[in-house]
Design a protein around this motif. Structure first.
Motif, PDB file in Angstrom:
ATOM      1  N   ALA A  45       0.825  -1.152   0.072  1.00  0.00           N
ATOM      2  CA  ALA A  45      -0.083   0.131  -0.111  1.00  0.00           C
ATOM      3  C   ALA A  45       0.649   1.276   0.096  1.00  0.00           C
ATOM      4  CB  ALA A  45      -1.109   0.055   0.975  1.00  0.00           C
ATOM      5  N   ALA A  46       1.778   1.081   0.625  1.00  0.00           N
ATOM      6  CA  ALA A  46       3.034   2.362   0.762  1.00  0.00           C
ATOM      7  C   ALA A  46       3.395   2.670  -0.599  1.00  0.00           C
ATOM      8  CB  ALA A  46       3.869   2.097   1.978  1.00  0.00           C
ATOM      9  N   LYS A  47       3.672   1.546  -1.186  1.00  0.00           N
ATOM     10  CA  LYS A  47       4.359   1.498  -2.645  1.00  0.00           C
ATOM     11  C   LYS A  47       3.527   2.240  -3.472  1.00  0.00           C
ATOM     12  CE  LYS A  47       7.538  -2.366  -2.618  1.00  0.00           C
ATOM     13  NZ  LYS A  47       7.935  -3.704  -3.058  1.00  0.00           N
ATOM     14  N   ARG A  48       2.374   2.206  -3.363  1.00  0.00           N
ATOM     15  CA  ARG A  48       1.255   2.658  -4.366  1.00  0.00           C
ATOM     16  C   ARG A  48       1.105   4.079  -3.857  1.00  0.00           C
ATOM     17  NH1 ARG A  48      -2.644  -0.630  -3.103  1.00  0.00           N
ATOM     18  NH2 ARG A  48      -3.795   0.497  -1.608  1.00  0.00           N
ATOM     19  N   ARG A  49       1.171   4.439  -2.671  1.00  0.00           N
ATOM     20  CA  ARG A  49       0.908   5.771  -2.347  1.00  0.00           C
ATOM     21  C   ARG A  49       2.063   6.728  -2.462  1.00  0.00           C
ATOM     22  NH1 ARG A  49      -1.746   3.340   2.760  1.00  0.00           N
ATOM     23  NH2 ARG A  49      -3.574   2.747   2.095  1.00  0.00           N
ATOM     24  N   THR A  50       3.167   6.333  -3.113  1.00  0.00           N
ATOM     25  CA  THR A  50       4.366   7.038  -3.062  1.00  0.00           C
ATOM     26  C   THR A  50       4.117   8.281  -4.179  1.00  0.00           C
ATOM     27  OG1 THR A  50       5.408   5.653  -4.739  1.00  0.00           O
ATOM     28  CG2 THR A  50       6.188   5.250  -2.441  1.00  0.00           C
ATOM     29  N   HIS A  51       3.335   8.070  -5.038  1.00  0.00           N
ATOM     30  CA  HIS A  51       3.183   9.236  -5.913  1.00  0.00           C
ATOM     31  C   HIS A  51       2.037  10.396  -5.412  1.00  0.00           C
ATOM     32  CE1 HIS A  51       5.352   6.464  -8.408  1.00  0.00           C
ATOM     33  NE2 HIS A  51       4.404   5.515  -8.178  1.00  0.00           N
ATOM     34  N   TYR A  52       1.634  10.043  -4.257  1.00  0.00           N
ATOM     35  CA  TYR A  52       0.862  11.051  -3.774  1.00  0.00           C
ATOM     36  C   TYR A  52       1.451  12.290  -3.124  1.00  0.00           C
ATOM     37  CZ  TYR A  52      -2.860   7.511  -4.605  1.00  0.00           C
ATOM     38  OH  TYR A  52      -3.614   6.589  -5.210  1.00  0.00           O
ATOM     39  N   LYS A  53       2.275  13.082  -3.697  1.00  0.00           N
ATOM     40  CA  LYS A  53       3.279  13.985  -2.904  1.00  0.00           C
ATOM     41  C   LYS A  53       2.577  15.487  -3.459  1.00  0.00           C
ATOM     42  CE  LYS A  53       7.238  11.071  -3.671  1.00  0.00           C
ATOM     43  NZ  LYS A  53       8.456  10.855  -4.418  1.00  0.00           N
ATOM     44  N   ILE A  54       2.939  16.396  -2.510  1.00  0.00           N
ATOM     45  CA  ILE A  54       2.609  17.728  -2.440  1.00  0.00           C
ATOM     46  C   ILE A  54       3.824  18.463  -3.177  1.00  0.00           C
ATOM     47  CG2 ILE A  54       1.997  19.825  -1.464  1.00  0.00           C
ATOM     48  CD1 ILE A  54       0.656  18.166   0.749  1.00  0.00           C
ATOM     49  N   THR A  55       3.672  18.978  -4.180  1.00  0.00           N
ATOM     50  CA  THR A  55       4.648  19.853  -5.006  1.00  0.00           C
ATOM     51  C   THR A  55       4.601  21.342  -4.414  1.00  0.00           C
ATOM     52  OG1 THR A  55       3.437  20.320  -6.896  1.00  0.00           O
ATOM     53  CG2 THR A  55       4.833  18.312  -6.818  1.00  0.00           C
ATOM     54  N   LEU A  56       5.548  21.823  -3.964  1.00  0.00           N
ATOM     55  CA  LEU A  56       5.621  23.186  -3.664  1.00  0.00           C
ATOM     56  C   LEU A  56       5.624  24.333  -4.857  1.00  0.00           C
ATOM     57  CD1 LEU A  56       7.885  22.943  -0.425  1.00  0.00           C
ATOM     58  CD2 LEU A  56       5.435  23.121  -0.488  1.00  0.00           C
TER      59      LEU A  56
END
Length: 50
Positions: free
Chosen positions: A13-24
């Motif tokens: 699940a963590a591998k799948r969620r690695t792309h949910y990042k906030i870009t500044l």
């Protein structure tokens, strides 16, 4: 109805969620050479350019 047959592990699940990042937002150089934040009015010239 699609239901998972087995439980998804924490690692998977963590591998799948690695792309949910906030870009500044980063400042951009305007036409007059000053730096401003994107999608904001330039305080010196008063022009808006995204």
């Amino acid at each position: 109805m699609a239901v998972p047959k087995r439980r998804v592990s924490h690692t998977r699940a963590a591998k799948r969620r690695t792309h949910y990042k906030i870009t500044l937002k980063r400042p951009v150089k305007d036409s007059d050479g000053t730096w401003k934040m994107p999608h904001m009015v330039n305080p010196n010239t008063g022009e808006y350019k995204a």
